[in-house]
Write an enzyme that holds these catalytic residues in place. Sequence first.
Site, mmCIF file in Angstrom:
data_model
loop_
_atom_site.group_PDB
_atom_site.id
_atom_site.type_symbol
_atom_site.label_atom_id
_atom_site.label_comp_id
_atom_site.label_asym_id
_atom_site.label_seq_id
_atom_site.Cartn_x
_atom_site.Cartn_y
_atom_site.Cartn_z
ATOM 1 N N GLU A 249 0.837 -1.197 0.000
ATOM 2 C CA GLU A 249 0.000 0.000 0.000
ATOM 3 C C GLU A 249 0.870 1.244 0.000
ATOM 4 O OE1 GLU A 249 -3.290 2.412 2.702
ATOM 5 O OE2 GLU A 249 -2.755 0.357 3.222
ATOM 6 N N ASP B 175 2.247 -14.090 12.606
ATOM 7 C CA ASP B 175 1.101 -14.625 11.886
ATOM 8 C C ASP B 175 0.227 -13.453 11.454
ATOM 9 O OD1 ASP B 175 -1.208 -15.830 10.982
ATOM 10 O OD2 ASP B 175 -1.272 -17.335 12.574
#
Length: 626
Positions: free
Chosen positions: A220, A427
């Site tokens: 992004e 994670d």
Amino acid sequence: MPVNAKEIEILLNRNNLCAEKNNVNDYHDTCSSPDSGISKSRPSSGSVTPITFSIGDHSESDDEGDSEDSGLVMKTENAETQTMLENLKISQKEEMDGRWTGPPRPLEECINLLHSDVGVKQLSDEEVINLVNAKHIPAYQLEKAVQDLERGVAIRRKLSCMQKDIKGATPDIPYKNYDYTMVQGACCENVIGYIPIPVGIAGPLKMDGKLHYVPMATTEGCLVASTNRGCRAFMQTGVRTRVVHEGMSRAPVVRFPSAMRAAEAMLWLGESENFEEVKQSFDASSRFARLIKIHPRIAGRYLFIRFVAKTGDAMGMNMISKGTEVALQVLQNHFHDMEILALSGNVCTDKKPSAINWLEGRGKSVVSEAIVPANIVENVLKTTTAALVELNIAKNLVGSAAAGSIGGFNAHAANIVTAIYIACGQDPAQNVCSSNCMTIMEPSGEDGRDLFISCTMPSIECGTIGGGTILPPQAACLEMLGVKGANADNPGENARTFARIVSAAVLAGELSLMSALAAGHLVKSHLKHNRSATLLSAIALEQQAANLKITSESIQEPQSRSSKTSSEKVVQSIKSKLTPVSSSTILKPENTLNTKGEAIKRSPSSKSSPVITTMEFLSVPDCKQT
């Protein structure tokens, strides 16, 4: 003397480099290698000419006869050289692994070779694929079968390309030159390659008196730049952080014959001596896991037992799951009619939005704060404290409440959390709970022009050992933050520091984005860094033209000279498809018509305005309080 193919390859590479040089001195520097065992004849002057190399166990000599005595003379312009090199490579590879290079042999013969002493190394890739298709080799065990991790990945890629739905997709996914030893059996299965993600760096972030450079993996645009601007705003005063609670949770679901029996077990767990019995067995399951509390919740004859434990520097899901299994055995010894339905009953709660994590916390509960001086707010962030406080109340507090949000009282905490998690081997799915955040802004200082900002994050789930932290690039990012691995002196300290860095980085990201919104810079920055400016400018111009047509019809004649001039400029800009117009060219009519056709006077300070177009939003100047 036997020829080493690797030496030939190095030799050719050097020769190609030298051929590109036009300066004799550069040529000498590039080709010189005292340890190469290679003699070479050099040109005395002028441009670089093809080089004659000799390989042998002797000193440098300009005599061509010495080169001939070495057993091999190579000239780079000779086409036979490349052929010889390729033959040497093929010969050496065949000698090394004995892999079949001919057409695929019958399946029965391949099966016999598979179970022979040499095994699958004798088989070609096509033969291995035939064995996979015939169910003699499981596709997920290719690496183990061929005893070569990269070759196993390459064969699986060929298998995937045979599938109609993904044919032609895998070539753009890289797979070579990667350390799959860390991945196999730990991080991923059925591997076909890896995905490179850009990693940016934000900082320095001044946190608790120390400077940190924060790695962020993201696709992004503007995210790293925005976070970096927030870090810059904190350089004068710094960010203060504190871990206020710590404990990873796992909540199995068990069932009893009746609700009364479930209630009995719940009350039993509430007794201090019973808790100590469970804790003793739980703690014995790991060197680092330490049970700190049990939070049971009853629903009819179902009992959800939420175990909360400290897990050292690990995020701790595997560790606490193991301890929970042992603790359930202790409970079952007292309640023989208890039925264990699942190790996780979703009251943990892992990777799902939940009020219990927002209220009780999970992982590391961290609070961070900073005071931003008025001059920084105005000069760096281009806004005012009053504007930021008002926007934060309207957007992050009231807006989130109106949406029924749980833990989402922030601008974009998940952006920063996820980017850091991907870079540092966490994670990524645990950004769901880890991004729980409440951002608070208040005026500060004697005149209220300074800004107080804080972020409260009750459930940052992170660790510095285990999982993806073992992969070298991710471990390097943790090393950059000074939190790699386990803390030998104070177990758990690295993970706590990492959680505090995450919270401080979120604080920087929140400050920067809210400032961009308050000043009207958000779309402008994304157009500059993360979008096609040409395409969006054309779209914005069309929108401007449509609004201009509507507005022109509603303006009562005669218009003021300033408005007429502005209209002419906008029309000219649209016709010529020039760059976006500035704020001075936006049409701001003073008079419009109501539904009855009567003129309505519009004061300059009136908050009501025509539809704001993309072009008008882009042209908002830096916001300063007047």
